[in-house]
Design a protein around this motif. Sequence first.
Motif, short mmCIF file in Angstrom:
data_model
loop_
_atom_site.label_atom_id
_atom_site.label_comp_id
_atom_site.label_asym_id
_atom_site.label_seq_id
_atom_site.Cartn_x
_atom_site.Cartn_y
_atom_site.Cartn_z
N LYS A 1 -92.37 -5.65 -89.16
CA LYS A 1 -90.96 -5.27 -89.00
C LYS A 1 -90.35 -5.89 -87.74
O LYS A 1 -89.30 -5.46 -87.28
CB LYS A 1 -90.86 -3.74 -88.96
N GLY A 2 -91.04 -6.86 -87.15
CA GLY A 2 -90.45 -7.60 -86.04
C GLY A 2 -90.94 -7.20 -84.66
O GLY A 2 -90.52 -7.78 -83.66
N GLY A 3 -91.82 -6.20 -84.57
CA GLY A 3 -92.37 -5.80 -83.27
C GLY A 3 -93.36 -6.85 -82.78
O GLY A 3 -93.93 -7.61 -83.58
N ARG A 4 -93.54 -6.93 -81.46
CA ARG A 4 -94.48 -7.91 -80.91
C ARG A 4 -95.65 -7.21 -80.24
O ARG A 4 -95.49 -6.17 -79.62
CB ARG A 4 -93.76 -8.82 -79.92
N PHE A 5 -96.84 -7.82 -80.42
CA PHE A 5 -98.07 -7.30 -79.81
C PHE A 5 -98.52 -8.30 -78.76
O PHE A 5 -98.60 -9.49 -79.04
CB PHE A 5 -99.16 -7.14 -80.89
N LEU A 6 -98.76 -7.81 -77.55
CA LEU A 6 -99.10 -8.70 -76.44
C LEU A 6 -100.42 -8.25 -75.82
O LEU A 6 -100.61 -7.04 -75.59
CB LEU A 6 -97.98 -8.60 -75.42
N VAL A 7 -101.29 -9.20 -75.56
CA VAL A 7 -102.52 -8.86 -74.83
C VAL A 7 -102.20 -8.94 -73.34
O VAL A 7 -101.69 -9.96 -72.86
CB VAL A 7 -103.67 -9.84 -75.19
N GLY A 8 -102.44 -7.86 -72.63
CA GLY A 8 -102.12 -7.86 -71.20
C GLY A 8 -102.72 -6.65 -70.52
O GLY A 8 -103.17 -5.71 -71.19
N ASP A 9 -102.71 -6.69 -69.21
CA ASP A 9 -103.29 -5.59 -68.43
C ASP A 9 -102.16 -4.69 -67.92
O ASP A 9 -101.35 -5.12 -67.09
CB ASP A 9 -104.10 -6.17 -67.26
N ALA A 10 -102.16 -3.45 -68.41
CA ALA A 10 -101.09 -2.51 -68.06
C ALA A 10 -101.07 -2.22 -66.55
O ALA A 10 -100.05 -1.77 -66.02
CB ALA A 10 -101.28 -1.21 -68.85
N ARG A 11 -102.17 -2.48 -65.88
CA ARG A 11 -102.20 -2.21 -64.43
C ARG A 11 -101.30 -3.16 -63.65
O ARG A 11 -101.05 -2.94 -62.48
CB ARG A 11 -103.65 -2.29 -63.91
N THR A 12 -100.81 -4.21 -64.32
CA THR A 12 -99.88 -5.12 -63.63
C THR A 12 -98.44 -4.61 -63.71
O THR A 12 -97.52 -5.29 -63.25
CB THR A 12 -99.95 -6.54 -64.24
N LEU A 13 -98.24 -3.43 -64.31
CA LEU A 13 -96.88 -2.88 -64.46
C LEU A 13 -96.20 -2.79 -63.10
O LEU A 13 -96.75 -2.25 -62.14
CB LEU A 13 -96.96 -1.48 -65.08
N GLU A 14 -94.97 -3.33 -63.03
CA GLU A 14 -94.19 -3.21 -61.79
C GLU A 14 -92.71 -3.10 -62.14
O GLU A 14 -92.29 -3.54 -63.23
CB GLU A 14 -94.44 -4.41 -60.88
#
Length: 417
Positions: free
Chosen positions: A217-230
């Motif tokens: 339905k158009g959503g995107r999945f990204l591999v990443g580390d949530a600890r980099t959230l800023e």
Amino acid sequence: MAELKADVLVLGAGMVGVGAALHLQKRGRNVILIDRNELAGEGTSFGNAGLIECASVFPYMFPRDFGQLLQYALNLAPQVRYSFADLPTFLPWLARYYFASSPDRALRSALAELPLIQRSLIEHEALIAEAKVPELLRRTGWLKLFRSDATLANAASDFERARQYGVVGEILDSKAIAAREPNLTGEFAGAVYLPAPGFVPDPGGLAKAYTALFTRKGGRFLVGDARTLEQASGGWRVNGRDGAAVAREAVVALGPWSDLVFGPLGYSIPLGIKRGYHLHLAPRGNAVLNHPVLDSDRGYLLAPMNRGIRLTTGVEFARRDAPATPVQLERALPRAHTLFPLGEAIDAKPWMGARPCLPDMIPVIGRAPRHAGLWFDFGHQHHGLTLGPVTGRLLAEMMTGETPFADPKPYAVERFG
Ligand SMILES: Cc1cc2nc3c(=O)[nH]c(=O)nc-3n(C[C@H](O)[C@H](O)[C@H](O)COP(=O)(O)OP(=O)(O)OC[C@H]3O[C@@H](n4cnc5c(N)ncnc54)[C@H](O)[C@@H]3O)c2cc1C
């Protein structure tokens, strides 16, 4: 590398994060779902017992019965085990859990969670139909076996209480147990049969099927580390493997790892964990297990998964990241072999997961009070498969200004001061 832009970043692609992503998307939000793994549903949501527990109106609280407490303290109960070495780490949390389990507070927790529990299966049914995976929902209900008259009597009285909240079911004698599960062997005082709960024979597969629906339905999945959230330019940024993602809002749905993000942001939320294990075994010959079956007095459950018979254990209190100590599983195995004709183990080693738990056994759903655009959705304890989609709906309703289907106040993080 280009920066991906969206309205919302959902951190964590377990059943809870995927449920939130789908419900936000349904409400017109452009969502990026982020996980450290390549695939969704590889964390706790991979290894559970597969029950959509719409009959579980009373959360798993700390027992108050002296005999049971003594068994726990001496590490003799099959249902619960603790690591003595890790005791200083989790004892303060255990004390809060104990106090939150007084009869009146336990009832408050049950009533707070009731609207979520009651709507849980309905939300899964809608998503399963949309994702076109009807084979991932079996309508068998499940059985709780009791070997002693005393434990059966306790269960029967809990069941009577649950009936007041609309739970249906029946007490079975040994003959009725044999009719439902002809391959079980043992002396049973009786069983409680709960027909309403759904059973998912591949819980990790269901999270993946929901994620496939989200991306279709158009959503995107990204591999990443949530600890980099800023915080960045009036919103939030996460560094992904293939570039950064930015959005006005972010949702923390990292299950037992949620503290890795809320902790550095200055929130002190009493998120504890209860570890658990599973192992798949092949059934012997033509033996068939028709329902998930809990051997209550012996503290393990057998569930007929697509991969084989999944034996899941009760609770282990230990540090989340301490090495696996599958003592309960090793103790349960010979007992399970006498209950049902089990053959060889299918997995090379046991799987371990951690149920993310708040002391009152109610998830945290709602705004992060000190950060604009940040939302919390974690702490789904023993019921994260059950509650992922329904709490996703509630959160999405709150985030988009719709009238929430249930009063969200009991789930607010402010309850912890
Ligand atoms: C033995 C056992 C049996 C259970 N049985 C049942 C049952 O029958 N029914 C039921 O309803 N519930 C059951 N549960 C509970 C249920 O599995 C959990 O409540 C649920 O899976 C929690 O989902 P979640 O999405 O919050 O967490 P998770 O599924 O753990 O998802 C969190 C996600 O965050 C990701 N992540 C972690 N750190 C980072 C990072 N730094 N960066 C990016 N991503 C990250 C992980 O990879 C993971 O995908 C059981 C649990 C256990 C252990």
